[in-house]
Scaffold this active site. Structure first.
Site: not given
Ligand code: R5P
Length: 280
Positions: A34-36, A91-92, A124, A161, A184, A210
């Protein structure tokens, strides 16, 4: 001590065990019809210090990690250390609009309740570490990126950024070259607008650095500015290479793309295993 890896990091886990001169424990890792998910660890870890290596990306890998943690706990491990090379959902970490889930807190809270300590790599934002509720530390993978970049003899590091300013400044000082920081503005998940103050890149080898490359939009817009300014060679480097959707196509403006093995893929060029081994 034992090192156990989920499916995101079989290779990294094995190199880590080798670096640390310790056992790499196998796992039966399969699905029911079943995917579990079904998980069974194959060594006796009763009374042992155990290190588990697994990402929280994509979503199904979170379930896998939870089951490995539970298996190790039930087998009587003395301590459980979790290494999350790429911490998905980091990121959230804030509520940007009312009603949103603080996703980083939801994921980190559950994982932290099952571990003694957790290590992330170039997470992040450090705010995420507080959400684990156990001892948590972020490992700086910059040394590994810089070591690899040295071979390209770059003339400049470019932060795409302001969020990446500190990381890029550190990398630039290690490479003994100047840093240039761009600005950015994110329009939506796939679109960004980038502006740059005056910068002389004519004939230069520039590295745009980055933490994450996802859709490639951030790097591509920065790279276009450098290309228009006459840069000779443009390298895109990151710790976490997600490269989703048509990222590879968007990044064609770059001469080379380099990422670490926190997410293994076609652009993986260097390993963060030595940095993890040092931290452990
Ligand atoms: C966001 O602030 C991160 O540091 C990266 O700049 C971001 O996740 C890059 O995302 P993307 O490649 O979609 O521009």
């Amino acid at each position: 001590m034992y090192v156990i890896s989920g499916s995101t990091h079989q290779r990294l886990g094995a190199s880590l065990a080798e670096e640390m001169d310790t056992e790499f424990c196998g796992v039966v890792n399969r699905h029911f019809p079943d995917g579990e998910r079904y998980i069974r660890i194959l060594m006796d870890v009763d009374g042992q210090d155990v290190v588990i290596v697994q990402n929280t990306f994509p979503d199904k890998k979170i379930v896998e990690l939870l089951l490995i943690l539970q298996a190790v706990k039930e087998a009587g491990a003395k301590t459980i250390t979790c290494v999350i090379p790429y911490m998905g959902y980091s990121r959230q970490e804030r509520i940007f609009q009312s009603g949103e889930a603080r996703s980083a807190k939801a994921i980190a809270g559950v994982l932290g309740s099952m571990c003694d300590r957790i290590f992330t790599i170039n997470v992040h934002t450090p705010a995420v570490l507080d959400f684990f509720g156990c001892e948590a530390k972020d490992i700086n993978g910059s040394r590994e990126v810089v070591r690899y970049l040295k071979g390209f003899k770059p003339d400049m590091v470019v932060a795409p950024d302001e969020g990446s300013k500190d990381r890029c400044t550190l990398a630039a000082s290690m490479l003994k070259v100047p840093v240039h920081v761009m600005k950015k503005v994110r329009i939506d998940g796939r679109t960004v607008e980038t502006s740059s103050g005056p910068v002389d890149v004519k004939g230069c080898t520039a590295v745009i650095l980055d933490d994450i490359i996802s859709t490639g939009g951030t790097i591509a817009t920065a790279a276009n500015i450098l290309r228009d300014g006459g840069a000779d060679r443009i390298l895109a480097a990151c710790t976490h290479g997600l490269f989703i959707e048509d990222a590879a196509n968007r990044l064609r403006v770059c001469d080379d793309i380099l990422s670490s093995d926190t997410l293994e893929g076609v652009y993986t060029r260097f390993s963060v295993a030595p940095a993890i081994a040092d931290a452990l």
